[in-house]
Write a protein that holds these residues in place. Structure first.
Motif, PDB file in Angstrom:
ATOM      1  N   ARG A  17     -12.100  -0.235   1.913  1.00  0.00           N
ATOM      2  CA  ARG A  17     -12.455   1.168   2.046  1.00  0.00           C
ATOM      3  C   ARG A  17     -12.241   1.902   0.720  1.00  0.00           C
ATOM      4  NH1 ARG A  17     -12.491   2.499   7.512  1.00  0.00           N
ATOM      5  NH2 ARG A  17     -13.530   4.410   6.809  1.00  0.00           N
ATOM      6  N   ARG A  18     -12.836   3.089   0.623  1.00  0.00           N
ATOM      7  CA  ARG A  18     -12.735   3.850  -0.621  1.00  0.00           C
ATOM      8  C   ARG A  18     -11.328   4.426  -0.780  1.00  0.00           C
ATOM      9  NH1 ARG A  18     -12.626   9.276  -0.006  1.00  0.00           N
ATOM     10  NH2 ARG A  18     -13.192  10.148   2.034  1.00  0.00           N
ATOM     11  N   TRP A  19     -10.931   4.586  -2.051  1.00  0.00           N
ATOM     12  CA  TRP A  19      -9.648   5.201  -2.345  1.00  0.00           C
ATOM     13  C   TRP A  19      -9.707   6.696  -2.033  1.00  0.00           C
ATOM     14  CZ3 TRP A  19      -5.443   2.483  -3.010  1.00  0.00           C
ATOM     15  CH2 TRP A  19      -5.491   1.215  -3.615  1.00  0.00           C
ATOM     16  N   GLN A  20      -8.639   7.209  -1.465  1.00  0.00           N
ATOM     17  CA  GLN A  20      -8.433   8.647  -1.318  1.00  0.00           C
ATOM     18  C   GLN A  20      -7.182   9.003  -2.107  1.00  0.00           C
ATOM     19  OE1 GLN A  20      -8.952  10.179   2.824  1.00  0.00           O
ATOM     20  NE2 GLN A  20      -9.121   8.015   3.387  1.00  0.00           N
ATOM     21  N   SER A  38      -3.292   6.737   6.719  1.00  0.00           N
ATOM     22  CA  SER A  38      -3.967   5.434   6.674  1.00  0.00           C
ATOM     23  C   SER A  38      -3.052   4.290   7.102  1.00  0.00           C
ATOM     24  CB  SER A  38      -4.497   5.172   5.266  1.00  0.00           C
ATOM     25  OG  SER A  38      -3.458   5.297   4.309  1.00  0.00           O
ATOM     26  N   TYR A  71      -2.642   7.318  -4.473  1.00  0.00           N
ATOM     27  CA  TYR A  71      -3.874   6.761  -3.910  1.00  0.00           C
ATOM     28  C   TYR A  71      -3.570   5.970  -2.636  1.00  0.00           C
ATOM     29  CZ  TYR A  71      -6.642   7.977  -8.024  1.00  0.00           C
ATOM     30  OH  TYR A  71      -7.304   8.667  -9.012  1.00  0.00           O
ATOM     31  N   TYR A  78       0.821   4.135  -2.928  1.00  0.00           N
ATOM     32  CA  TYR A  78       0.668   5.567  -2.673  1.00  0.00           C
ATOM     33  C   TYR A  78       1.809   6.375  -3.282  1.00  0.00           C
ATOM     34  CZ  TYR A  78       1.086  10.013  -0.328  1.00  0.00           C
ATOM     35  OH  TYR A  78       1.244  11.360  -0.085  1.00  0.00           O
ATOM     36  N   SER A 107       0.830  -1.201   0.000  1.00  0.00           N
ATOM     37  CA  SER A 107       0.000   0.000   0.000  1.00  0.00           C
ATOM     38  C   SER A 107       0.867   1.254   0.000  1.00  0.00           C
ATOM     39  CB  SER A 107      -0.955   0.001   1.197  1.00  0.00           C
ATOM     40  OG  SER A 107      -0.246   0.092   2.413  1.00  0.00           O
ATOM     41  N   ARG A 150      -5.854   4.153   1.083  1.00  0.00           N
ATOM     42  CA  ARG A 150      -7.129   3.887   1.737  1.00  0.00           C
ATOM     43  C   ARG A 150      -6.878   3.252   3.087  1.00  0.00           C
ATOM     44  NH1 ARG A 150      -9.498  -0.619  -2.559  1.00  0.00           N
ATOM     45  NH2 ARG A 150      -7.689  -2.029  -2.565  1.00  0.00           N
ATOM     46  N   GLU A 151      -7.867   3.340   3.960  1.00  0.00           N
ATOM     47  CA  GLU A 151      -7.715   2.885   5.335  1.00  0.00           C
ATOM     48  C   GLU A 151      -7.882   1.374   5.484  1.00  0.00           C
ATOM     49  OE1 GLU A 151     -10.183   5.119   7.948  1.00  0.00           O
ATOM     50  OE2 GLU A 151      -9.366   7.057   7.311  1.00  0.00           O
TER      51      GLU A 151
END
Length: 388
Positions: free
Chosen positions: A207-210, A326, A200, A195, A191, A202-203
């Motif tokens: 969960r949704r991508w931020q 996250s 991108y 990023y 992850s 997410r938690e």
């Protein structure tokens, strides 16, 4: 009269009973103010004498190592021992931010050891750092507290927090570490790589991508650190040259370097070019086996977090562009809930305290209070005998 007597008695009892807690709460606020002040003036600096800093050498496994030691000034005795691990910066333990933080810890009556890890100065994290930190923790505990249980704390910043947590989980040292306090740690290498290359995060997997713009410095430190694990010496050299160019000037064009890369280097470069978070895991799996093996050695997600017997205190800024917050959220979810404390700060900017509002200051004060509570529950050092 009798009623007022009992009210007064109750007030006296409350004052005596809660005085240590109130004192610690006030000290926690002073610690936060001092951290924010850096080398500048603060009430903690006015209250307590300047710490004493000295460089020491010690031998572990036949190797000579160096560390800075910060002791409370003015003849005051340290209450507890902490190992402070810097982040990935070329100045290492001489970085002004680390020096200022170590002095704050010493003013807070910690005996502070700051190891000089060459890998961090080389802008790398390595699994070998885990063994070095574990050995140092054991050595300090045996010299300074006669090997007492829960006798050493660890504070670690940024990417170095991963090896620090792994060192606290090591069978040799897990009984000795009372707490691990991290600022801006990672948890999952996949992850994190997603990023740093796509922006991108997410938690959790469901969960949704931020998204946000990752720090160029963090991305190219990731490349710089990864290059060491390629078998092809030419690819190692070219990727290091690319990362050095980008670290010096984030806008420089490195495509001229990229066309010279062989198969190993091209696998890393394909990951760098990707902007789709759904493809990142596959591209990471296609990296050279030697690099993947090192990732796995450093990946907290692949470890049984039940092996961590220490209290885990996680502090992370929501505005962190080097490692997204996250990562600490996911680590907290994986660790023992009874021993884990998560503090998400709105404005922390990775490891530097920003313009914090009331809620952020309250959250930081709670984290500081917990750190001081751990200090007061630890056995004090018995001697200062590590050097030599």
């Amino acid at each position: 009269m009798r009623r007022w007597f009992w009210i007064a008695a109750l007030l006296v009892f409350a004052t005596v009973a809660f005085k240590p807690l109130l004192f610690r709460a006030g000290e926690a606020l002073l610690v936060i103010e001092d951290v924010a002040a850096g080398p500048g003036a603060s009430r903690l600096k006015a209250w307590r004498a300047a710490p004493v800093r000295e460089a020491i050498t010690y031998r572990l496994s036949g190797k000579t190592n160096t560390s800075d030691v910060y002791r409370p000034g003015g003849g005051e005795q340290a209450r507890a021992i902490v190992v402070l691990v810097p982040g990935i910066v070329r100045l290492g333990n001489d970085d002004p931010r680390i020096v200022a933080f170590a002095e704050t810890m010493a003013r807070s009556r910690f005996l502070v050891f700051v190891p000089d890890l060459q890998s961090l100065r080389d802008l790398s994290i390595r699994s070998e750092d885990v063994g070095e930190l574990s050995a140092l923790t054991w050595h300090i505990a045996s010299k300074e507290t006669a090997g007492a249980e829960k006798s050493v704390g660890i504070v670690a910043f940024s990417y170095a927090a991963g090896p620090a947590i792994l060192a606290a989980m090591d069978p040799q040292t897990r009984r000795l570490v009372r707490f691990v306090y991290t600022v801006g740690t990672y948890y999952d290498i996949v992850s994190l790589g997603t990023y740093l290359t796509t922006g991108y995060f997410r938690e959790g997997p469901d969960r949704r991508w931020q998204t946000q713009t990752p720090s160029s410095y963090a991305t190219w430190v990731f490349v710089h650190s990864s290059a060491a694990w390629l078998k092809d010496p030419t690819d190692r050299r070219i990727l290091r040259a690319m990362s050095e160019a980008k670290l010096a000037d984030p806008d420089v064009d490195v495509r001229g370097f990229a066309v010279q890369l062989g198969p190993e280097g091209q696998a890393v470069y394909r990951l760098l070019l990707n902007r789709d978070p759904e493809k990142a895991a596959r591209l990471i799996s296609e990296l050279p086996a030697s690099l993947l093996a090192e990732f796995q050695r450093l990946d907290l997600r692949l470890r049984n977090m039940a092996d961590l017997k220490a209290t885990l205190i996680l502090v992370h800024g929501r505005d962190d562009t080097l490692i997204p917050y996250s990562e600490s959220v996911r680590l907290a979810a994986a660790a023992d809930a009874d021993r884990t404390h998560l503090f998400i700060i709105g404005s922390l900017a990775h490891v530097e305290l920003g313009a914090s509002g009331t809620l952020d200051l309250w959250t930081l004060a709670r984290a500081s209070y917990l750190l001081l509570s751990e200090r007061d529950a630890m056995p004090p050092p018995v001697a200062h005998r590590l050097s030599g």
